[in-house]
Design a protein around this motif. Structure first.
Motif, PDB file in Angstrom:
ATOM      1  N   ARG A  10       0.819  -1.204   0.000  1.00 43.83           N
ATOM      2  CA  ARG A  10       0.000   0.000   0.000  1.00 43.83           C
ATOM      3  C   ARG A  10       0.859   1.264   0.000  1.00 43.83           C
ATOM      4  NH1 ARG A  10      -2.890  -2.836   4.100  1.00 43.83           N
ATOM      5  NH2 ARG A  10      -2.149  -1.330   5.640  1.00 43.83           N
ATOM      6  N   ARG A  11       2.101   1.141  -0.357  1.00 45.64           N
ATOM      7  CA  ARG A  11       2.978   2.305  -0.407  1.00 45.64           C
ATOM      8  C   ARG A  11       2.776   3.086  -1.703  1.00 45.64           C
ATOM      9  NH1 ARG A  11       6.862   3.009   3.253  1.00 45.64           N
ATOM     10  NH2 ARG A  11       7.441   1.275   4.614  1.00 45.64           N
ATOM     11  N   GLY A  12       2.744   4.397  -1.547  1.00 49.87           N
ATOM     12  CA  GLY A  12       2.810   5.277  -2.693  1.00 49.87           C
ATOM     13  C   GLY A  12       1.561   5.292  -3.540  1.00 49.87           C
ATOM     14  N   PRO A  13       1.719   5.742  -4.782  1.00 52.94           N
ATOM     15  CA  PRO A  13       2.972   6.089  -5.449  1.00 52.94           C
ATOM     16  C   PRO A  13       3.574   7.399  -4.940  1.00 52.94           C
ATOM     17  CG  PRO A  13       1.131   6.679  -6.840  1.00 52.94           C
ATOM     18  CD  PRO A  13       0.549   5.964  -5.655  1.00 52.94           C
ATOM     19  N   LEU A 149      10.739  10.173   2.081  1.00 53.15           N
ATOM     20  CA  LEU A 149       9.641   9.899   1.161  1.00 53.15           C
ATOM     21  C   LEU A 149       9.143   8.462   1.324  1.00 53.15           C
ATOM     22  CD1 LEU A 149      10.945  11.648  -2.076  1.00 53.15           C
ATOM     23  CD2 LEU A 149       9.151  12.480  -0.527  1.00 53.15           C
ATOM     24  N   HIS A 150      10.073   7.543   1.467  1.00 48.88           N
ATOM     25  CA  HIS A 150       9.721   6.133   1.640  1.00 48.88           C
ATOM     26  C   HIS A 150       8.867   5.943   2.893  1.00 48.88           C
ATOM     27  CE1 HIS A 150      10.144   1.763   1.512  1.00 48.88           C
ATOM     28  NE2 HIS A 150      10.528   1.799   2.776  1.00 48.88           N
ATOM     29  N   ALA A 151       9.289   6.526   4.001  1.00 46.13           N
ATOM     30  CA  ALA A 151       8.537   6.400   5.249  1.00 46.13           C
ATOM     31  C   ALA A 151       7.159   7.042   5.125  1.00 46.13           C
ATOM     32  CB  ALA A 151       9.322   7.032   6.395  1.00 46.13           C
ATOM     33  N   ALA A 152       7.103   8.188   4.450  1.00 44.28           N
ATOM     34  CA  ALA A 152       5.834   8.906   4.313  1.00 44.28           C
ATOM     35  C   ALA A 152       4.853   8.182   3.406  1.00 44.28           C
ATOM     36  CB  ALA A 152       6.094  10.307   3.759  1.00 44.28           C
ATOM     37  N   GLY A 155       0.733   3.996   3.136  1.00 37.74           N
ATOM     38  CA  GLY A 155      -0.668   4.375   3.171  1.00 37.74           C
ATOM     39  C   GLY A 155      -0.973   5.714   2.544  1.00 37.74           C
ATOM     40  N   HIS A 156      -0.002   6.304   1.861  1.00 35.56           N
ATOM     41  CA  HIS A 156      -0.191   7.639   1.279  1.00 35.56           C
ATOM     42  C   HIS A 156       0.306   7.696  -0.162  1.00 35.56           C
ATOM     43  CE1 HIS A 156      -1.418   9.786   4.905  1.00 35.56           C
ATOM     44  NE2 HIS A 156      -0.503   9.093   5.567  1.00 35.56           N
ATOM     45  N   LYS A 157      -0.380   8.508  -0.962  1.00 37.27           N
ATOM     46  CA  LYS A 157       0.161   8.950  -2.244  1.00 37.27           C
ATOM     47  C   LYS A 157       0.886  10.251  -1.971  1.00 37.27           C
ATOM     48  CE  LYS A 157      -0.986  10.192  -7.011  1.00 37.27           C
ATOM     49  NZ  LYS A 157      -2.061  10.218  -8.052  1.00 37.27           N
ATOM     50  N   VAL A 158       2.157  10.307  -2.318  1.00 35.30           N
ATOM     51  CA  VAL A 158       3.027  11.416  -1.936  1.00 35.30           C
ATOM     52  C   VAL A 158       3.389  12.247  -3.159  1.00 35.30           C
ATOM     53  CG1 VAL A 158       5.233  12.049  -0.893  1.00 35.30           C
ATOM     54  CG2 VAL A 158       3.970  10.070  -0.026  1.00 35.30           C
TER      55      VAL A 158
END
Length: 200
Positions: A10-13, A149-152, A155-158
């Protein structure tokens, strides 16, 4: 049934863009000596976007559903984030600032800022730093920025609005963390890259 989807899936994009065209024009004269160019670069670092700059529709549409927005500590990046992703206030962080452009001490010559940019980048990559951040220090910072960025991204689209050269420095660091660039829009103003997480 319990959710068995892994957190990693569920990381990113992550979307990374360069800022828009700044008010201070690197193609304009007058020609400068190396000391004057150093002062010019300091002014450029504080320069906002030109008033006529509008985020491209393709970028606005792409980041419209971003749930975390970052920008560097420079106003041109912050204004880029505001215009591309007006739905969310950006987190400003100097870890995403541009890599420095210290001019080589070339006495008796004068060039346009755009020429000094090239000379300064080549000198910086060769180890010249004047009194600023070295290339090795910037690489450490790029690794820290990629980790942020990886940590953020969990569960988020960054979306990150930052800078041409530093965005390029992020690419190998994100790759080490398991990210793949699936769209490379280059390094022009308002250009963007899209990264998807594929795991280490």
């Amino acid at each position: 049934m319990p959710d068995t989807t892994s957190t990693e899936s569920r990381r990113g994009p992550i979307v990374v863009s360069r800022h828009g065209r700044p008010q201070l024009d690197r193609t304009a004269g007058p020609r400068l000596g190396w000391r004057d160019y150093k002062d010019w670069w300091a002014r450029y670092e504080e320069s906002p976007l030109r008033d006529d700059q509008i985020a491209p529709t393709v970028l606005k549409d792409l980041v419209a559903d971003s749930t975390l927005v970052f920008a560097s500590a420079r106003i041109r990046a912050q204004q880029t984030a505001e215009r591309a992703a007006p739905h969310m206030a950006a987190i400003h962080d100097p870890v995403f600032n541009e890599a420095p452009l210290p001019p080589p001490r070339m006495v008796g010559v004068k060039y346009l800022p755009k020429t000094w940019n090239i000379l300064a980048r080549a000198a910086w990559l060769s180890g010249h730093a004047l009194d600023g951040e070295s290339v090795s220090e910037a690489r450490v910072r790029a690794a820290a920025a990629a980790s942020k960025l990886h940590a953020a991204s969990e569960g988020h689209k960054v979306y990150l609005a930052a800078h041409g050269w530093f965005n390029r420095m992020l690419r190998p660091e994100l790759k080490k963390l398991g990210w793949r660039c699936v769209h490379d829009g280059g390094d022009s103003y308002w250009s963007h890259r899209v990264y998807e997480y594929h795991g280490k």
